[in-house]
Design an enzyme around this catalytic site. Sequence first.
Site, mmCIF file in Angstrom:
data_model
loop_
_atom_site.group_PDB
_atom_site.id
_atom_site.type_symbol
_atom_site.label_atom_id
_atom_site.label_comp_id
_atom_site.label_asym_id
_atom_site.label_seq_id
_atom_site.Cartn_x
_atom_site.Cartn_y
_atom_site.Cartn_z
ATOM 1 N NE ARG A 36 -4.235 -1.730 1.715
ATOM 2 C CZ ARG A 36 -5.057 -2.305 2.581
ATOM 3 N NH1 ARG A 36 -4.835 -2.211 3.867
ATOM 4 N NH2 ARG A 36 -6.113 -2.954 2.151
ATOM 5 C CE LYS A 219 -22.902 -16.794 4.902
ATOM 6 N NZ LYS A 219 -23.025 -16.100 6.165
ATOM 7 N N GLY A 375 -12.265 -8.272 -2.694
ATOM 8 C CA GLY A 375 -12.255 -9.395 -1.759
ATOM 9 C C GLY A 375 -11.276 -10.503 -2.091
ATOM 10 N N GLY A 398 -13.694 -3.552 -0.304
ATOM 11 C CA GLY A 398 -15.050 -3.039 -0.099
ATOM 12 C C GLY A 398 -15.421 -1.980 -1.120
HETATM 13 P P1 AMP Z 1 -16.299 -13.810 -0.602
HETATM 14 O O1 AMP Z 1 -15.636 -13.006 0.481
HETATM 15 O O2 AMP Z 1 -17.774 -13.737 -0.602
HETATM 16 O O3 AMP Z 1 -15.674 -13.533 -1.959
HETATM 17 O O4 AMP Z 1 -16.050 -15.324 -0.251
HETATM 18 C C1 AMP Z 1 -14.771 -15.886 -0.232
HETATM 19 C C2 AMP Z 1 -14.850 -17.181 0.478
HETATM 20 O O5 AMP Z 1 -15.709 -18.043 -0.207
HETATM 21 C C3 AMP Z 1 -13.518 -17.875 0.573
HETATM 22 O O6 AMP Z 1 -13.122 -17.889 1.923
HETATM 23 C C4 AMP Z 1 -13.802 -19.275 0.060
HETATM 24 O O7 AMP Z 1 -13.251 -20.281 0.869
HETATM 25 C C5 AMP Z 1 -15.315 -19.336 0.138
HETATM 26 N N1 AMP Z 1 -15.868 -20.355 -0.764
HETATM 27 C C6 AMP Z 1 -15.741 -20.467 -2.068
HETATM 28 N N2 AMP Z 1 -16.338 -21.586 -2.522
HETATM 29 C C7 AMP Z 1 -16.884 -22.215 -1.451
HETATM 30 C C8 AMP Z 1 -17.619 -23.413 -1.255
HETATM 31 N N3 AMP Z 1 -17.914 -24.205 -2.258
HETATM 32 N N4 AMP Z 1 -18.002 -23.723 -0.012
HETATM 33 C C9 AMP Z 1 -17.688 -22.931 1.028
HETATM 34 N N5 AMP Z 1 -17.001 -21.774 0.903
HETATM 35 C C10 AMP Z 1 -16.593 -21.422 -0.321
#
Ligand code: AMP
Length: 417
Positions: A36, A219, A375, A398
């Site tokens: 950074r 999610k 992310g 973010g």
């Molecule tokens: P995000 O911050 O929403 O981009 O989510 C990232 C997270 O999603 C990472 O920590 C991954 O381990 C998780 N992730 C990706 N695919 C899966 C899956 N099939 N089951 C559980 N977690 C997942």
Amino acid sequence: MQQHIDSYNFTGKKAIVRVDFNVPLDADFNITDDTRIRRAVPTLKTVLDRGGALIIMSHLGRPKKVEDKFSLRHIVARVSECLGVPVQFADDCMKAADKAAALKPGEVLLLENLRFYAEEEGKPRGLAEDATEEEKKAAKAVVKAAQKEFTKTLASYADCYINDAFGTAHRAHASTALIAEYFPNDKMFGYLMEGEIKAIDNVLKNAERPLTAIIGGSKVSSKLAVLKNLIGKVDNLIIGGGMGYTFIKAQGGKVGLSLHEDELIPDALEIMKEAKERGVNLSLSVATVCGQKFDNDTPQRIFPINEIPDDWEGMDAAPASLENWKKIILNSKTILWNGPVGVFELPNFAKGTLQIAEDLAEATKKGAYTLVGGGDSVAAVTKMGYADKVSYVSTGGGAMLEAIEGKILPGIAAIQD
Ligand code: AMP
């Protein structure tokens, strides 16, 4: 009126620059990753090389009061090393007027952590847990009034304002947005901000088509706004990772122990319907690598995506899905990737995410514009060594996510207004 850093005359002027020096420190206050700081150097050096003096301001961590572990004095030496000049330090960002006034061209002053003051964020601190709504409102009014004075004091140190902190561009804080009004004709973006804004525009405004978004991660609920915005813009929407299983279940598939959100099934159905109506090619997994426990060494089996047995959990994208996605990716002229397509933190379930990184690198080589932003996909491409094989890797998690949601970021609007 917004100025441009390339044409602004910095000679004899003092520039107050908001940077994101929120760097990780170890227990002995050594910087463990100075990315950074290094990313802000082009902007900072430009001011110095063109006859200006610098007042640098940033936050570090999330202090709720003055705490030495969040002091920016820990990074003074490294900033000085990166800029190649000595850096003075003001140990109270509200009491820096004399030091700022004494700055000569080519000199640098770093202000102490802005978030030692509640006024930076404009949020009340120290409220009793059982505070009534009225008490909360009154406390907010007090801090908002004090925020005006805080902002004015910061502005009084300088002749012009540069925002180069994309990581906080989605916050309407004193130093990231409010201060701009004191520099109606002397405000501008730094190079890092400019790069991020261009990258967003390359995808959301001026994309060469076909435009593809790959959205993974855990999610649907955390990416719903992203999906809703993108569905009106993209030609192809690839949905992978944990998010995908909610869509599969919405179509009547069996997802076993895989991550899914029943309450988001109506939203998933709505997104699928909208994709159909708009002619967007929505591509979900067709097969998935499953485990029996959320563990790196758990036995693996591949199942068709809608036939996952009750005691198995989908944890990575399977080759059949990745082949479909590769075709889409290599046929695209613009690609946005947000979110891993598997549990990439576990090496045995990182293959899918690695394959997407490789596909993006190949597409980039063929001339596509590829942006990785927001992310964990950024962490994934960096960890896997693909950061310099795509067109742009965003620095703001973010902030990038909110930009992809189609929101106007206060830090950008304050300069452009
Ligand atoms: P995000 O911050 O929403 O981009 O989510 C990232 C997270 O999603 C990472 O920590 C991954 O381990 C998780 N992730 C990706 N695919 C899966 C899956 N099939 N089951 C559980 N977690 C997942």
